[in-house]
Scaffold this active site. Structure first.
Site, mmCIF file in Angstrom:
data_model
loop_
_atom_site.group_PDB
_atom_site.id
_atom_site.type_symbol
_atom_site.label_atom_id
_atom_site.label_comp_id
_atom_site.label_asym_id
_atom_site.label_seq_id
_atom_site.Cartn_x
_atom_site.Cartn_y
_atom_site.Cartn_z
ATOM 1 N N ARG A 80 0.814 -1.215 0.000
ATOM 2 C CA ARG A 80 0.000 0.000 0.000
ATOM 3 C C ARG A 80 0.846 1.263 0.000
ATOM 4 N NH1 ARG A 80 -5.136 -1.263 0.860
ATOM 5 N NH2 ARG A 80 -5.513 -3.386 1.527
ATOM 6 N N ASP A 98 -2.914 -16.572 -12.568
ATOM 7 C CA ASP A 98 -3.432 -16.708 -11.206
ATOM 8 C C ASP A 98 -4.696 -17.568 -11.279
ATOM 9 O OD1 ASP A 98 -5.095 -16.100 -8.856
ATOM 10 O OD2 ASP A 98 -3.565 -14.599 -8.375
ATOM 11 N N HIS A 101 0.031 -6.030 -11.694
ATOM 12 C CA HIS A 101 -1.360 -6.025 -12.156
ATOM 13 C C HIS A 101 -1.461 -4.959 -13.241
ATOM 14 C CE1 HIS A 101 -2.923 -7.658 -8.020
ATOM 15 N NE2 HIS A 101 -2.016 -8.428 -8.571
ATOM 16 N N TYR A 161 0.135 -3.623 -5.350
ATOM 17 C CA TYR A 161 -1.098 -3.787 -6.133
ATOM 18 C C TYR A 161 -1.931 -2.511 -6.193
ATOM 19 C CZ TYR A 161 -2.497 -5.220 -1.405
ATOM 20 O OH TYR A 161 -2.680 -5.298 -0.046
ATOM 21 N N HIS A 215 6.685 -8.967 -6.585
ATOM 22 C CA HIS A 215 5.344 -8.480 -6.937
ATOM 23 C C HIS A 215 5.308 -6.978 -6.699
ATOM 24 C CE1 HIS A 215 1.071 -8.084 -7.314
ATOM 25 N NE2 HIS A 215 0.829 -9.386 -7.318
ATOM 26 N N GLU A 246 -0.837 -17.699 -2.749
ATOM 27 C CA GLU A 246 -1.256 -16.381 -2.236
ATOM 28 C C GLU A 246 -2.551 -16.565 -1.450
ATOM 29 O OE1 GLU A 246 -1.663 -14.475 -6.120
ATOM 30 O OE2 GLU A 246 0.039 -13.193 -5.612
ATOM 31 N N HIS A 292 -7.907 -15.912 -10.122
ATOM 32 C CA HIS A 292 -8.332 -14.849 -11.039
ATOM 33 C C HIS A 292 -8.933 -15.403 -12.331
ATOM 34 C CE1 HIS A 292 -5.197 -11.867 -9.131
ATOM 35 N NE2 HIS A 292 -6.066 -12.329 -8.261
ATOM 36 N N GLU A 303 -0.088 -9.999 -14.891
ATOM 37 C CA GLU A 303 -0.877 -11.018 -14.206
ATOM 38 C C GLU A 303 -2.274 -11.116 -14.819
ATOM 39 O OE1 GLU A 303 -0.701 -10.858 -9.948
ATOM 40 O OE2 GLU A 303 -2.278 -12.371 -9.706
ATOM 41 N N HIS A 331 0.230 -18.379 -9.955
ATOM 42 C CA HIS A 331 -0.236 -18.135 -8.583
ATOM 43 C C HIS A 331 -1.298 -19.171 -8.277
ATOM 44 C CE1 HIS A 331 0.888 -13.567 -8.667
ATOM 45 N NE2 HIS A 331 1.924 -14.344 -8.417
ATOM 46 N N HIS A 385 -9.216 -14.595 -2.640
ATOM 47 C CA HIS A 385 -8.489 -15.857 -2.553
ATOM 48 C C HIS A 385 -8.968 -16.677 -1.355
ATOM 49 C CE1 HIS A 385 -4.821 -13.841 -4.712
ATOM 50 N NE2 HIS A 385 -5.971 -13.574 -5.285
#
Ligand code: FE
Ligand code: FE
Ligand code: ZN
Length: 258
Positions: free
Chosen positions: A21, A160, A91, A54, A51, A240, A163, A126, A195, A210
């Site tokens: 974040r 993923d 992403h 996000y 990664h 994840e 996803h 991703e 993922h 998830h």
């Protein structure tokens, strides 16, 4: 991270380049890098995945937000040069009402600025669930981004499982068909990481929540098939799932069986 990974029987791991974040990254200590490389060599840790935060949106309608994404991505990539040959996953972004076409063009433009010829990292797009205005819920969207990027050799895709299932690709009942489609639209050669997540929501829900392995709508058997699929052999698989370390250890054992 390497030590934790080895302690639970892993041979790869994924880490956030900075607080997902926040925006500040710690200064890199070259001694840490050296120690990591030695440890990874001794314990058979292969390709690892960094990664991106996000919260970045490379295709925001706000130019400052796009600029921030570009700076963060390029700063991360510069740091990744300390561990050459690994993967950097992000992403693609949300077009926030500008339309998928515009989103794709903006993301490709960012990549054309960031991907320098001398980089030793493969940047992964991703596959997304298609929540809200997310770009990357369809294989065609990822293919369209790649198509517009000049240095395609530096690009790959991270699949993923939560996803793609949420996005409407039925990897539970037709894994082969989905992989065929991936191959046709993007090319399986671009697939560089997976993922492994179960999903809290039903097929094609476009939600992206998830779940622990075996406790969601994909189920253990489907996820096992994915992990053992010969077409995916050799790729780094990262969990994840909502777990602490012992939970991850148990999931690795569960997935490796059978
Ligand atoms: Fe992600
Ligand atoms: Fe993911
Ligand atoms: Zn997710």
């Amino acid at each position: 991270m390497g030590r934790e990974a080895v302690s639970i029987g892993a041979d790869t791991f994924q880490f956030f380049t900075r607080n997902p974040r926040g925006s500040r990254a710690k200064e890199l200590d070259p001694r840490d890098v050296e120690q990591y490389l030695e440890f990874a060599g001794e314990h058979g840790i292969g390709t690892i995945i960094a990664h991106a935060p996000y919260t970045l949106n490379a295709c925001s309608a706000d130019e400052r937000v796009r600029e921030f994404a570009r700076q963060t991505l390029s700063d991360d990539l510069e740091r990744m040069e300390h561990l050459p040959g690994n993967l950097y996953n992000f992403h693609p972004g949300s077009h926030v009402g500008q339309g998928t076409e515009r989103g794709i063009a903006l993301i490709a433009d960012q990549l054309n600025h960031i991907l320098r010829p001398d980089l030793h990292t493969t940047v992964l797009l991703e596959t997304m669930s298609g929540k809200g205005s997310e770009v990357g819920g369809r294989f065609e969207e990822l293919a369209a981004i790649i198509e517009r990027v000049e240095r395609k050799e530096k690009l790959g895709v991270c699949l993923d499982t939560c996803h793609v299932y949420d996005a409407g690709y039925d990897i539970v009942n037709d894994l082969d068909g989905v992989l065929d489609e991936f191959d046709r639209v993007i090319g399986l050669g671009r697939l560089r990481a997976v993922h492994v997540n179960d999903s809290k929501n039903p097929f094609a829900s476009h939600r992206d929540r998830h779940e622990k392995i075996g406790e969601g709508s994909l189920g253990l058997e489907a996820l096992r098939r994915i992990v053992h699929d010969p077409r995916l052999a050799g790729l780094p698989f990262c969990l994840e799932t909502p777990n602490e370390l012992p939970g991850y250890a148990a999931e690795i054992r569960l997935l490796r069986e059978g």
